[in-house]
Design a protein around this motif. Structure first.
Motif, PDB file in Angstrom:
ATOM      1  N   MET A   1      39.155  49.101  12.742  1.00  0.00           N
ATOM      2  CA  MET A   1      39.542  49.697  14.010  1.00  0.00           C
ATOM      3  C   MET A   1      41.056  49.866  14.021  1.00  0.00           C
ATOM      4  SD  MET A   1      37.241  47.559  16.782  1.00  0.00           S
ATOM      5  CE  MET A   1      37.962  45.985  16.285  1.00  0.00           C
ATOM      6  N   LEU A   2      41.519  50.823  14.808  1.00  0.00           N
ATOM      7  CA  LEU A   2      42.948  50.954  15.026  1.00  0.00           C
ATOM      8  C   LEU A   2      43.279  50.241  16.335  1.00  0.00           C
ATOM      9  CD1 LEU A   2      45.138  54.131  14.585  1.00  0.00           C
ATOM     10  CD2 LEU A   2      45.563  52.490  16.392  1.00  0.00           C
ATOM     11  N   ARG A   3      43.887  49.079  16.236  1.00  0.00           N
ATOM     12  CA  ARG A   3      44.214  48.295  17.415  1.00  0.00           C
ATOM     13  C   ARG A   3      45.577  48.712  17.967  1.00  0.00           C
ATOM     14  NH1 ARG A   3      43.595  42.061  16.283  1.00  0.00           N
ATOM     15  NH2 ARG A   3      44.588  42.130  18.318  1.00  0.00           N
TER      16      ARG A   3
ATOM     17  N   GLY B   1      37.529  65.473  16.610  1.00  0.00           N
ATOM     18  CA  GLY B   1      38.983  65.349  16.576  1.00  0.00           C
ATOM     19  C   GLY B   1      39.488  64.322  17.560  1.00  0.00           C
ATOM     20  N   GLY B   2      38.580  63.816  18.389  1.00  0.00           N
ATOM     21  CA  GLY B   2      38.929  62.755  19.324  1.00  0.00           C
ATOM     22  C   GLY B   2      38.484  61.407  18.803  1.00  0.00           C
ATOM     23  N   THR B   3      38.297  60.451  19.712  1.00  0.00           N
ATOM     24  CA  THR B   3      37.942  59.102  19.313  1.00  0.00           C
ATOM     25  C   THR B   3      37.410  58.364  20.541  1.00  0.00           C
ATOM     26  OG1 THR B   3      38.791  57.066  18.270  1.00  0.00           O
ATOM     27  CG2 THR B   3      40.299  58.259  19.712  1.00  0.00           C
ATOM     28  N   TYR B   4      37.147  57.083  20.396  1.00  0.00           N
ATOM     29  CA  TYR B   4      36.744  56.240  21.520  1.00  0.00           C
ATOM     30  C   TYR B   4      37.758  55.118  21.679  1.00  0.00           C
ATOM     31  CZ  TYR B   4      32.194  58.536  21.339  1.00  0.00           C
ATOM     32  OH  TYR B   4      31.189  59.466  21.352  1.00  0.00           O
TER      33      TYR B   4
ATOM     34  N   VAL C   1      43.290  46.894  23.125  1.00  0.00           N
ATOM     35  CA  VAL C   1      42.950  48.314  23.019  1.00  0.00           C
ATOM     36  C   VAL C   1      42.631  48.598  21.559  1.00  0.00           C
ATOM     37  CG1 VAL C   1      43.722  50.684  23.327  1.00  0.00           C
ATOM     38  CG2 VAL C   1      44.500  48.921  24.918  1.00  0.00           C
ATOM     39  N   ALA C   2      41.494  49.228  21.329  1.00  0.00           N
ATOM     40  CA  ALA C   2      41.138  49.622  19.971  1.00  0.00           C
ATOM     41  C   ALA C   2      40.562  51.031  19.996  1.00  0.00           C
ATOM     42  CB  ALA C   2      40.125  48.655  19.371  1.00  0.00           C
ATOM     43  N   TYR C   3      41.006  51.850  19.063  1.00  0.00           N
ATOM     44  CA  TYR C   3      40.487  53.207  18.903  1.00  0.00           C
ATOM     45  C   TYR C   3      39.562  53.221  17.688  1.00  0.00           C
ATOM     46  CZ  TYR C   3      43.933  54.692  22.333  1.00  0.00           C
ATOM     47  OH  TYR C   3      44.661  54.842  23.493  1.00  0.00           O
ATOM     48  N   LEU C   4      38.366  53.800  17.861  1.00  0.00           N
ATOM     49  CA  LEU C   4      37.360  53.723  16.805  1.00  0.00           C
ATOM     50  C   LEU C   4      36.379  54.884  16.908  1.00  0.00           C
ATOM     51  CD1 LEU C   4      35.035  52.402  18.809  1.00  0.00           C
ATOM     52  CD2 LEU C   4      36.336  50.349  18.310  1.00  0.00           C
TER      53      LEU C   4
END
Length: 423
Positions: free
Chosen positions: A346-348, A268-271, A370-373
């Motif tokens: 990626m979600l930037r 449920g989290g991310t990096y 910043v990117a979430y992936l």
């Protein structure tokens, strides 16, 4: 968009309170005044509060705000329980600040004269401003110099790697790494700074700031309702970003799931990959428009791919020009596009920054990327390795800071950030 990451909620502002009284709403005003005195609510217009609680942390798919203050901390706590205590205190403070309240029972000015205030006070009279506070854990929280610092080394996620040194990196130690990460984003820069400042104050004796970065002017959109912004090179940035409405892409490329038992705390989290990228704007500003568009792969005015169409037209990388494809294979667009990265997205969620000038009078300005992936090993490292070697834009950039953080899932009332890791 997940409910906890949409803009909404809020409460009666002070201005609204007095308007209600003037319009004959004496009972409503009196009740609201009592609530303000008890909760020390700051001025908050309707719909400017983003709830802290939810399945995922806010500040990821939340509609990107215009201002950011990010900080990384080194833990000085000597025990596991002290770390847990810090995370509990941070969670309580984050809930108050994102709701538009002062930190603590007495806030910035209601406590004893002979004791420091519980809130630093610079956000008094300001709105909640869609403040979000997102937390992450660095690899060194789990293990440092071979030591299991807080009894969580066995739960270190395999994907929380030490990022490799990429070609052309000029990383500065005081802008890189960290045990804990906090990113505050808001519509008002002072609200974002207030959040990080209070968390730093609360951390005294348990953690200290390793580095921090202010950002302005988002460099990506996270909602289909937002216009694509421009970076400091003057080009539209993040056209192909994952949006909050792209549920399938989020599940596949952003949210962690199905982890082995030792890593299930992160489901449920991310990096979050964070890179401070200095842009050589003086060199760029002396570059012809033709060269700038060749380097980017898009038109400067409309953001359309050089193969034609509008901003959101799919690029045709094979369309020939006079001297080869219209979109150069070394352009930023070509190297970053999912078609050339195994379909990876990626979600930037980055920001522009400007930190004065250096001793030669050149702007220290650029992008705080910043990117979430879902996995940096497959979603970031291969792409950045290729771009560092082949990107035509590389000569205009210098990476000076770097960080990779595991971002825990969201929480419910009564829980603290990262609780499953320490349970």
């Amino acid at each position: 968009m997940c409910p906890q990451e949409s803009r909404g909620g809020g409460g009666l502002s002070r201005r609204g309170l007095f308007t209600a009284a003037g319009a004959g709403g004496i009972g409503l005003a009196a009740g609201a005044a009592g609530a303000f005195a008890a909760g020390r609510e700051r001025s908050s217009p309707v719909n400017d509060v983003v709830p802290l609680y939810g399945a995922h942390q806010a500040g990821i798919t939340t509609e990107a705000q215009d201002h950011m203050h990010t900080a990384a901390f080194d833990l000085t706590a000597s025990t596991r329980q002290s770390v847990i205590s810090l995370l509990r205190d941070w969670t309580e403070a984050a809930e108050a600040m994102t709701a538009g309240r002062d930190v603590g029972a007495t806030g910035a000015s209601g406590g004893a004269y002979d004791a420091p205030p519980e809130d630093t006070g610079e956000a008094q009279d300001l709105h909640a401003a869609h403040l979000t506070i997102t937390f992450g854990f660095g690899r060194t929280l789990f293990e440092k110099d071979g030591e299991d610092r807080y009894g969580v080394r066995s739960r270190l996620p395999a994907a929380l790697i030490d990022l490799p040194l990429f070609s052309g990196d000029a990383l500065e130690p005081n802008r890189t790494g960290g045990d804990l990460m906090v990113q505050a984003c808001a519509d008002d820069p002072q609200v974002a700074v207030h959040a990080v400042r209070n968390l730093s104050r609360i951390a005294f004796g348990r953690a200290r700031v390793r580095w921090s970065q202010l950002g302005f002017g988002r460099t990506a959109s996270t909602s289909t309702g937002q216009v694509t912004p421009r970076n400091l090179f003057g080009f539209k940035d993040g056209t192909a970003n994952i949006m909050a409405q792209d549920r399938d892409l989020l599940d596949k490329h952003v949210w962690v799931g199905g982890s082995p038992a030792a890593e299930a705390w992160l489901d449920g989290g991310t990096y979050a990959v964070m890179r401070r990228i200095r842009m050589h704007v003086e060199t760029w500003d002396r570059t012809t428009l033709r060269e700038q568009e060749l380097v980017v792969g898009r038109t400067k005015r409309k953001g359309a791919p050089l193969s034609g169409g509008d901003e959101f037209t799919a690029p045709d990388f094979s369309l020939p020009g006079r001297n080869g494809p219209l979109i150069d294979a070394g352009s930023h667009l070509a190297l970053a596009h999912p078609d050339h990265n195994g379909g990876v997205h990626m979600l930037r969620r980055g920001y522009n920054y400007a930190d004065g000038t250096d001793d030669l009078g050149r702007f220290d300005a650029g992008q705080f990327f910043v990117a979430y992936l879902v996995d940096p090993r497959s979603h970031y490292v291969p792409m950045q390795s290729a771009m560092a070697k082949n990107d035509l834009m590389a000569e205009y950039l210098r990476h000076t800071g770097s960080g990779l953080f595991a971002v825990p899932p969201g929480i419910q009332a009564g829980e603290y950030i990262g609780q499953p890791l320490f349970s």
